[in-house]
Structure formats: structure tokens, C-alpha cells
Design a protein around this motif. Structure first.
Motif, short mmCIF file in Angstrom:
data_model
loop_
_atom_site.label_atom_id
_atom_site.label_comp_id
_atom_site.label_asym_id
_atom_site.label_seq_id
_atom_site.Cartn_x
_atom_site.Cartn_y
_atom_site.Cartn_z
N SER A 139 52.02 69.30 81.68
CA SER A 139 52.65 68.47 80.65
C SER A 139 51.91 68.60 79.33
N GLU A 140 50.58 68.59 79.39
CA GLU A 140 49.79 68.71 78.16
C GLU A 140 49.94 70.10 77.55
N ARG A 141 50.03 71.14 78.39
CA ARG A 141 50.21 72.50 77.87
C ARG A 141 51.56 72.60 77.16
N LEU A 142 52.61 72.10 77.80
CA LEU A 142 53.93 72.16 77.17
C LEU A 142 53.95 71.36 75.88
N SER A 143 53.31 70.23 75.88
CA SER A 143 53.27 69.39 74.68
C SER A 143 52.60 70.12 73.52
N SER A 144 51.61 70.93 73.81
CA SER A 144 50.87 71.58 72.72
C SER A 144 51.30 73.02 72.44
N CYS A 145 52.05 73.65 73.34
CA CYS A 145 52.35 75.08 73.19
C CYS A 145 53.83 75.42 73.08
N LEU A 146 54.72 74.45 73.31
CA LEU A 146 56.15 74.73 73.31
C LEU A 146 56.71 74.69 71.90
N VAL A 147 57.62 75.61 71.62
CA VAL A 147 58.32 75.65 70.34
C VAL A 147 59.77 76.03 70.60
N ARG A 148 60.70 75.37 69.89
CA ARG A 148 62.12 75.65 70.06
C ARG A 148 62.62 76.58 68.95
N LEU A 149 63.53 77.45 69.34
CA LEU A 149 64.19 78.32 68.37
C LEU A 149 65.54 77.71 68.00
N PRO A 150 66.07 78.08 66.84
CA PRO A 150 67.38 77.56 66.45
C PRO A 150 68.43 77.93 67.50
N LEU A 151 69.21 76.95 67.92
CA LEU A 151 70.27 77.17 68.90
C LEU A 151 71.35 76.12 68.69
N PHE A 152 72.49 76.57 68.24
CA PHE A 152 73.64 75.70 68.08
C PHE A 152 74.88 76.57 68.13
N TYR A 153 76.00 75.97 68.49
CA TYR A 153 77.23 76.70 68.77
C TYR A 153 77.61 77.69 67.67
N ASN A 154 77.54 77.27 66.43
CA ASN A 154 77.99 78.15 65.35
C ASN A 154 76.86 78.93 64.69
N LEU A 155 75.76 79.13 65.41
CA LEU A 155 74.72 80.04 64.93
C LEU A 155 75.32 81.44 64.94
N SER A 156 75.35 82.10 63.80
CA SER A 156 75.96 83.42 63.74
C SER A 156 75.06 84.46 64.38
N ASP A 157 75.66 85.55 64.81
CA ASP A 157 74.87 86.65 65.38
C ASP A 157 73.87 87.18 64.35
N ALA A 158 74.29 87.24 63.10
CA ALA A 158 73.39 87.72 62.04
C ALA A 158 72.20 86.78 61.86
N ASP A 159 72.45 85.47 61.87
CA ASP A 159 71.35 84.52 61.73
C ASP A 159 70.43 84.57 62.94
N GLN A 160 71.01 84.69 64.13
CA GLN A 160 70.16 84.82 65.31
C GLN A 160 69.34 86.11 65.23
N GLY A 161 69.94 87.17 64.74
CA GLY A 161 69.20 88.42 64.57
C GLY A 161 68.01 88.26 63.65
N GLU A 162 68.19 87.48 62.59
CA GLU A 162 67.09 87.21 61.66
C GLU A 162 65.98 86.41 62.35
N VAL A 163 66.35 85.41 63.14
CA VAL A 163 65.36 84.63 63.90
C VAL A 163 64.58 85.56 64.82
N ILE A 164 65.29 86.41 65.53
CA ILE A 164 64.64 87.34 66.47
C ILE A 164 63.71 88.29 65.73
N GLU A 165 64.18 88.85 64.63
CA GLU A 165 63.38 89.79 63.84
C GLU A 165 62.07 89.14 63.37
N ARG A 166 62.16 87.93 62.84
CA ARG A 166 60.95 87.23 62.36
C ARG A 166 60.03 86.85 63.52
#
Length: 155
Positions: free
Chosen positions: A120-147
Motif C-alpha cells: 500500500s505504501e509503495r503504491l501510494s508513493s510510486c503510482l502515477v496515472r496516465l490520461p484516459l478518457f473516452y474521447n482521448l484521440s489517438d493522436a493525443d494518446q500517441g503524444e502521451v506515449i511518446e513523452r
């Protein structure tokens, strides 16, 4: 950053949120399918590099049917996670940490667990979420992945 200060929660929806949800329920299969594809794309693109640096992906248990409401990386340390968040922010991409270990919150400290909770402590300090929502475009997701790969390959 949110936290728990006492027992209980608020589960009520405002009228506006309830109306929005009602409309989405009719499209849930289409929404779930899109989110599932977005998660699969993130997993295929980022999984190997996250694993290579000693991190992991948050995956649902095989017996569960997830709604893919989020996609999260568990990075090897809080320091790496904080650097990742800063790197993504420089590109205008919001990647929040999310989970606060319940036993470390004000309410949790009043009701301590009977044993240590290192995961629990590891997840609390090491977890990060990526943008994820229904209308996330493929191009925007590609930019997230690239970065994200830009950062991961530099670790």
C-alpha cells in the motif's frame, strides 16, 4: 491530494452528474470498448520499458471484468515518479499520482493496521496515472506515449 479524515463517504450525485451518467449508461459498451483499446495501446507501448526500469503496470485480476476507468504505472521509486510527473507536465500532460494509503491518512492513523502494509505504501508513493478518457484521440494518446517513452528510456 485527497485524504480520509473520518469514517464514511458521500455517494450522492448532483442532478447534473446523474443526468450525464444516465446518458452515458446507454453508450457504456461503446465507451468501455474505446477505453479498453486505449489501455491495450498504453500497455503494449509502455509495458516493456516500465518493466525494464523496475516498475510495473497496474493490471486487473484475470477474474475481473474491468471498466478501464484508469491506466496506471507503478514506477520504481517516489523520486522517479515525481520526475516523471514533472517531465510530462513540461509537455502539458497531466499525470497525477492517485492513491493515498488509507492507513497513512488522518483517519487511518486513528485505526492503525495490525501489521505493516508495504505494498500500500509503495503504491501510494510510486503510482502515477496516465490520461484516459473516452474521447482521448489517438493522436493525443500517441503524444502521451511518446513523452512517457522519452522519459522511461532516459532512466
Amino acid at each position: 491530494r485527497y485524504t480520509w479524515v473520518d469514517l464514511g463517504s458521500s455517494y450522492g450525485l448532483s442532478d447534473l452528474n446523474a443526468a450525464y451518467l444516465f446518458e452515458q449508461l446507454g453508450s457504456r459498451e461503446r465507451i468501455f470498448a474505446r477505453r479498453r483499446r486505449l489501455c491495450a495501446t498504453y500497455e503494449a507501448a509502455l509495458g516493456p520499458d516500465v518493466t525494464r526500469i523496475g516498475g510495473d503496470l497496474v493490471r486487473p485480476h484475470p477474474d475481473n471484468t474491468p471498466n478501464h476507468h484508469s491506466f496506471a504505472l507503478v514506477l520504481p521509486s517516489a523520486e522517479v515518479r515525481d520526475r516523471f510527473i514533472a517531465h510530462m507536465a513540461e509537455a502539458g500532460i497531466v499525470t497525477p499520482f492517485h492513491y493515498v494509503a488509507l492507513h497513512l491518512s488522518p483517519m487511518g492513523r486513528r485505526h492503525p493496521p495490525p501489521e505493516p502494509l508495504p505494498m500500500s505504501e509503495r503504491l501510494s508513493s510510486c503510482l502515477v496515472r496516465l490520461p484516459l478518457f473516452y474521447n482521448l484521440s489517438d493522436a493525443d494518446q500517441g503524444e502521451v506515449i511518446e513523452r512517457a517513452l522519452e522519459f522511461l528510456r532516459g532512466v
